[in-house]
Design a protein around this motif. Sequence first.
Motif, mmCIF file in Angstrom:
data_model
loop_
_atom_site.group_PDB
_atom_site.id
_atom_site.type_symbol
_atom_site.label_atom_id
_atom_site.label_comp_id
_atom_site.label_asym_id
_atom_site.label_seq_id
_atom_site.Cartn_x
_atom_site.Cartn_y
_atom_site.Cartn_z
ATOM 1 N N THR A 353 52.890 37.723 34.946
ATOM 2 C CA THR A 353 52.017 37.229 33.874
ATOM 3 C C THR A 353 51.922 38.190 32.694
ATOM 4 O O THR A 353 51.141 37.956 31.770
ATOM 5 C CB THR A 353 50.594 36.970 34.423
ATOM 6 N N GLY A 354 52.703 39.266 32.718
ATOM 7 C CA GLY A 354 52.657 40.218 31.615
ATOM 8 C C GLY A 354 51.336 40.937 31.502
ATOM 9 O O GLY A 354 50.874 41.259 30.406
ATOM 10 N N THR A 355 50.715 41.191 32.649
ATOM 11 C CA THR A 355 49.433 41.898 32.662
ATOM 12 C C THR A 355 49.597 43.196 33.444
ATOM 13 O O THR A 355 50.702 43.592 33.810
ATOM 14 C CB THR A 355 48.338 41.028 33.311
ATOM 15 N N SER A 356 48.503 43.857 33.718
ATOM 16 C CA SER A 356 48.497 45.065 34.550
ATOM 17 C C SER A 356 47.638 44.791 35.780
ATOM 18 O O SER A 356 46.890 43.808 35.838
ATOM 19 C CB SER A 356 47.921 46.250 33.774
ATOM 20 N N LEU A 357 47.729 45.670 36.752
ATOM 21 C CA LEU A 357 46.892 45.522 37.936
ATOM 22 C C LEU A 357 45.415 45.545 37.557
ATOM 23 O O LEU A 357 44.610 44.784 38.102
ATOM 24 C CB LEU A 357 47.200 46.634 38.946
ATOM 25 N N PHE A 358 45.051 46.398 36.604
ATOM 26 C CA PHE A 358 43.657 46.426 36.157
ATOM 27 C C PHE A 358 43.232 45.050 35.654
ATOM 28 O O PHE A 358 42.147 44.563 35.965
ATOM 29 C CB PHE A 358 43.449 47.467 35.064
ATOM 30 N N MET A 359 44.075 44.420 34.863
ATOM 31 C CA MET A 359 43.710 43.118 34.300
ATOM 32 C C MET A 359 43.550 42.068 35.385
ATOM 33 O O MET A 359 42.649 41.221 35.313
ATOM 34 C CB MET A 359 44.761 42.682 33.286
ATOM 35 N N VAL A 360 44.414 42.111 36.400
ATOM 36 C CA VAL A 360 44.290 41.160 37.500
ATOM 37 C C VAL A 360 42.974 41.362 38.242
ATOM 38 O O VAL A 360 42.251 40.400 38.545
ATOM 39 C CB VAL A 360 45.497 41.285 38.451
ATOM 40 N N VAL A 361 42.646 42.621 38.548
ATOM 41 C CA VAL A 361 41.383 42.902 39.241
ATOM 42 C C VAL A 361 40.203 42.543 38.344
ATOM 43 O O VAL A 361 39.186 41.999 38.813
ATOM 44 C CB VAL A 361 41.328 44.376 39.670
ATOM 45 N N HIS A 362 40.332 42.806 37.055
ATOM 46 C CA HIS A 362 39.277 42.436 36.110
ATOM 47 C C HIS A 362 39.050 40.923 36.130
ATOM 48 O O HIS A 362 37.906 40.444 36.149
ATOM 49 C CB HIS A 362 39.655 42.908 34.709
ATOM 50 N N ALA A 363 40.135 40.157 36.153
ATOM 51 C CA ALA A 363 39.998 38.697 36.210
ATOM 52 C C ALA A 363 39.292 38.267 37.490
ATOM 53 O O ALA A 363 38.463 37.354 37.485
ATOM 54 C CB ALA A 363 41.378 38.046 36.119
ATOM 55 N N GLY A 364 39.618 38.937 38.613
ATOM 56 C CA GLY A 364 38.938 38.624 39.862
ATOM 57 C C GLY A 364 37.455 38.910 39.785
ATOM 58 O O GLY A 364 36.628 38.125 40.290
ATOM 59 N N LEU A 365 37.091 40.029 39.151
ATOM 60 C CA LEU A 365 35.674 40.369 39.012
ATOM 61 C C LEU A 365 34.961 39.370 38.107
ATOM 62 O O LEU A 365 33.829 38.944 38.393
ATOM 63 C CB LEU A 365 35.538 41.790 38.459
ATOM 64 N N VAL A 366 35.601 38.974 37.018
ATOM 65 C CA VAL A 366 35.010 37.980 36.113
ATOM 66 C C VAL A 366 34.755 36.675 36.861
ATOM 67 O O VAL A 366 33.671 36.067 36.753
ATOM 68 C CB VAL A 366 35.936 37.745 34.904
#
Length: 577
Positions: A353-366
């Motif tokens: 998805t052209g993201t980073s692991l931080f962004m994926v975890v951030h999406a999960g938290l959101v």
Amino acid sequence: MRTVDPTTTVPSTDPSTDPSTDERHRVVAGLFAEVLGLDADELGPDDDFFDEGGNSLLATRLVNAVRARFGVELPLKALFRAPTVAGLVASIGSAPSPRPALVPRDRSGLVAASFAQHRLWAVNQFEATGGVFNVPIAVRIRGALDAGALAAALRDVVVRHESLRTVFVDVDGVPWQRILEPTAVRVPLRRETVADADLPAQLAAAARHVFDLAVALPIAAWLFSTGPDEHVLLVVMHHIAVDDGSVRPLFQDLSRAYAARSEGREPAFAPPPVQYADYAAWQRELLGAEADPRGLGNSQIRYWRSALAGAPDELVLPFARPRPATPSYRGDRVAVTVDAELHAALAALAQSTGTSLFMVVHAGLVALLRRLGAGPDIVVGAPVAGRTDAALDDVVGFFVNTLVLRVDCAGRPDLRTVLDRVREADLEALGHQDVPFDRLVEALNPPRSLARHPLFQVMLTILGDDGELLRAPGLSCAEERIELSFSRYDMWLGLVESRSPGGEHAGLSGELRYSTDLFDAATMRDLVDRFVGVLRELAADPSRPVIPTAQPMTPAAVRRKVLAHPAGPETGRERTS
């Protein structure tokens, strides 16, 4: 592909016509390898920075290195949009000129504090934080330790890094740095013999050491001995002098100094390219005067004013108790574990998805907070390294800044849509990371309350594993856990990413730290379970809706409790830390 001399500088021209394009590829591959700790011979033009182990913090280091080597100002989002060697080479050709050079300045007399130091100094002056802003690091040492050499090595490190020998002078309510001369530095290594059973309590008590920043060094050290060849070194530093990014260079220098002192010689350190006080002066020059509308600081504030317009003053969370008018900072924690299989799946999602692991975890938290009834407008905070110049990579100091990440969850988006929104929000925030958080708070002037943190109350951090901090000849060293019970925020989710020796994803581990003023332990344990569950959903099928039913997933009883306890009274002036 051969390894490149890291001092190589290539002129900035159009890589599509420049005959040195091959050399650009070699240089960029060398920078990838340097930042990721890989062999440049193993990297091809299509190798992806994030697939090879890169994260947001390392991405910042890579962009800084590109700036230093090529003399261009490359936005961080360029790396996310084209994270390969070839993609970055293409981006370099159209990049603008760089920022002012960070070079040594006159540091005699009193030196202006950085914006971040000013903020922590003010908090330290007016609030009884009880060690909340300490950075304690404990290392268990097994073997024949030379305590005298260790004490001398500690002093060597403090002499080397000026931030560790800086006190703060109050001039008409404004803090100024006063850097102590090396001859005035005394770094006592307090030595105590303790029983194994008493060690956790001793470490926790020492970790809450209170610093008098006006007269005392912002560093203290203890050596707790539980046997003839069994010790724990505890180094406690005030956050005004260090951040998480300082731990690695500090302990690298301590390791080198101990090796030299144990052999009866002084360590042969190369002088640091700059010191923290140089950065503090450069930061003010970079941002420009507050009255200058064209300055970088005011330009970024205009972005944040638009990005955060209408954001909620606080998130509605599953509180067990009303918010007190003044926080106690007391906290507790729940362990968080993400296994290697899920870690690998989340990393694969990030790559696709052209993201980073931080962004994926951030999406999960959101998604989790939305399901818990926090509303459609989710705001969390995240630290950013703040080392926006390659000269700062190994400098000890307080560089970290805080970003405010706002994500729109209105309607019934699916998890992939939330991830897309997180990606854009995070990249825009990273592109406007230079304005200090406290200056942002002053400019936006949100409703003030001593009861809550301004702009956000939930913090998210993901760090890489620094590995063995202390390396000493003849000794076995491993980081020792310190049991602390405080929380600066309502909730603070902190994770560490682990990799196997071969580079495979080995899992995420960490904790959810929470305010016991507000939450019960049972609710937080349930929240952690739900969070890991959301990550599994995200990895397995991002097309699932954030809210699977017409109602949030929060149990009715918890939901009623949330609505029954609005925020406490707004009084006084808000802390900005």
